[in-house]
Design a protein around this motif. Sequence first.
Motif: not given
Lengths: 412, 291
Positions: B37, B78, B81-82, B105, B108
């Motif tokens: 990401s 990031t 959450v990911a 990622t 995301w």
Amino acid sequence: MRHSLRLRPSVLASACLAALLPAFALAADPIKIGVIAEAQAVAGSSIAPAAQLAADEINAKGGIDGRKVEIVVYDNHSSAAESVRAFQRAVNEDKVNAVIASYISEVVLALEPWAARLKTVMITPGAASDVITQNIAKDYEHNKYTFHGYLTSSALAGLVCDAAKDLLVTGQKVKTGIIVSEDAAWTTPLDAGYEQCLPKAGIKVLDHIRFSPDTTDFTPIFNKIEGQKPDVMITGISHVGTQPTVQWKSQQVPIAMFGISSQATNSTFWKDTNGATEGVLYQAVSGPGVAVTAKTLPFVDAYVKKYGNNPSYAGYTAYDEVYIIADAVHRAGSTNSDKLVEAMEKTDYTGTIGRVAFKPRGDPNVHGLRTGAGYITGLMLQWQDGKQVNVWPKNLAVGKMKFPAFVKLPAS
Amino acid sequence: MNFWQILIDGFAISSLYALGATGFTLIFGVSGVLNLSHGAIMVAAAVAAWALAGLLQAGPYAAAIGGIAFGMVLTLATYFVAVRPIQRSPRVAEAEKEIFILTATLLWGIIISETIAYFFTNNAKTVLPIVEGVVTVAGVRTPANEYFTAGICWLAIGALWVLVNKTRHGKAVLAASMNPRGVTLLGIELSRIHLAVWLIYGLLASVAGILLGMFLGVSSYSVGPLTASAFSIVVLGGLGSVSGSLIAAYVVGYLETATAYLVSPAYRTIPALLLLVAVMYLRPQGLFGRR
């Protein structure tokens, strides 16, 4: 999570029912117009809202012969493949009567054979490639369902040259120019048109630069152009816009930009470029504050009131096209595609961009817009102090050309 | 003329690449995460700075600081959450965690990029430049902001070097990249180091994104190419090697600039990709890889 998933079919069913109920309540079937456009692109994002605005206006006045106009919107994510799927869905499942599609030539060229195969009237509000109308000329019976509701590239080139002659050659003693355009379907005929008409207008073409639409750094391109010392750059840009404009300003490239710059037609362009667009000249069929016809300004006002921003060039045409289709349905007395084509061909409608009429069968650009005196003449606008100011033609001009200090023209 | 032009333009773009890739390689080196990401975070920070300038009438400094703050919050999101849920999940096998994080990622990044496109369209946005005007050196007219960009990049990279090599906390980060187990045995909490590294990464990526936004403009279309260029620079330099990434950034930046000037801007990225293929073939660990 699982719970909500299990609930979904019933939720969906009731939502569908709710959506269907108003349809049953209508006295007659609505006239359905599919709109396939690029919701996330600046030029494309005005298409669906403008079409919806026209439909709302028509419906507020009781519709067409008692039938409401319904707009069904499909976001094509700027992809030709998604557009084809949307077109098939629009015709086969959503049973639309006509389609307004896209400002991207590649997309419209991909849809043209489907308009023929599915026998559905399609009109583009913004694609420019001449190949669209040439295809109709080549096989009229098959391809007659496609209409070109915006200017073809060669027509655009002609209008840019007309403006360049008045504004640059006569007004600024410009003698030489370099054509700068993105590598795309719509610029091939545009460039050919430029090559032909610029010398006639009095501008010698020193070079012809085509660059990839995914170019991010324009420094080498501007350096190369500057090395050849032209008086002006004649542009053909649509997919790109912000980057060349910002770099033109930040590097203070002393050569004026004049021609087609589709992104510059949108009112948000000033903010996107932090004002770097100051002094950029662009061709358009309509513009804010320019009363091309009596319908132009009321449309812009209504659009701004409803959506909070100014429409892009394709917004004007999409708005007109809903009226044109509705008018054709009224005259044909039917939504049958063949009858609709016949009625569309007889269109003589004054819209926001001028008097709209299509070129007849036998013309190499059949179903393209008629241009020139009495029909569509186009405008040349310039960004000045955050506003789009029309500087050409004289009878519609509201201001004079002026450039940022770093731009040098022969007469200045 | 051309020589100086390539030298100056190449330096600015290479410095940006270096800054963008340093954080990317740092996270990989310390926690083994390939953050796909990356480009989305860079673009989000720049678009946030652009939006702040427009919405709040903020000046270039306030907009840049706001954009950096937004980028860092997004980086933390990031991570939490990911990345972290997968790292700590007992249901994902250790061996599969890397690929899970890679996918997470990537998704995301797509979510961020689509959200930007939805709210701000695909049109490129440019961040208000901090320095205006042009400077002419050796007959080459360059925007002053380009020199400023290169300067900030080197300041940031220099500060990172000092932090990692000269401070206690920084040395812990370095140690964690070499022997995470050993660091844990010394009583240092590994998760805190990871969090610190993600924050440093967020800062570097956001600054790089905002500078890029001033220099070239960014849109949701830039997300993929930015991740890809950071990825190829890091692979070329050797995964996890910060100095390798720095050198690779300059190799790629100059190769691209020279190609754009001497051949054609249309072929800009091709030679660098060919070089990457050649290095992968002849020296799979990259130019400065640790294995």
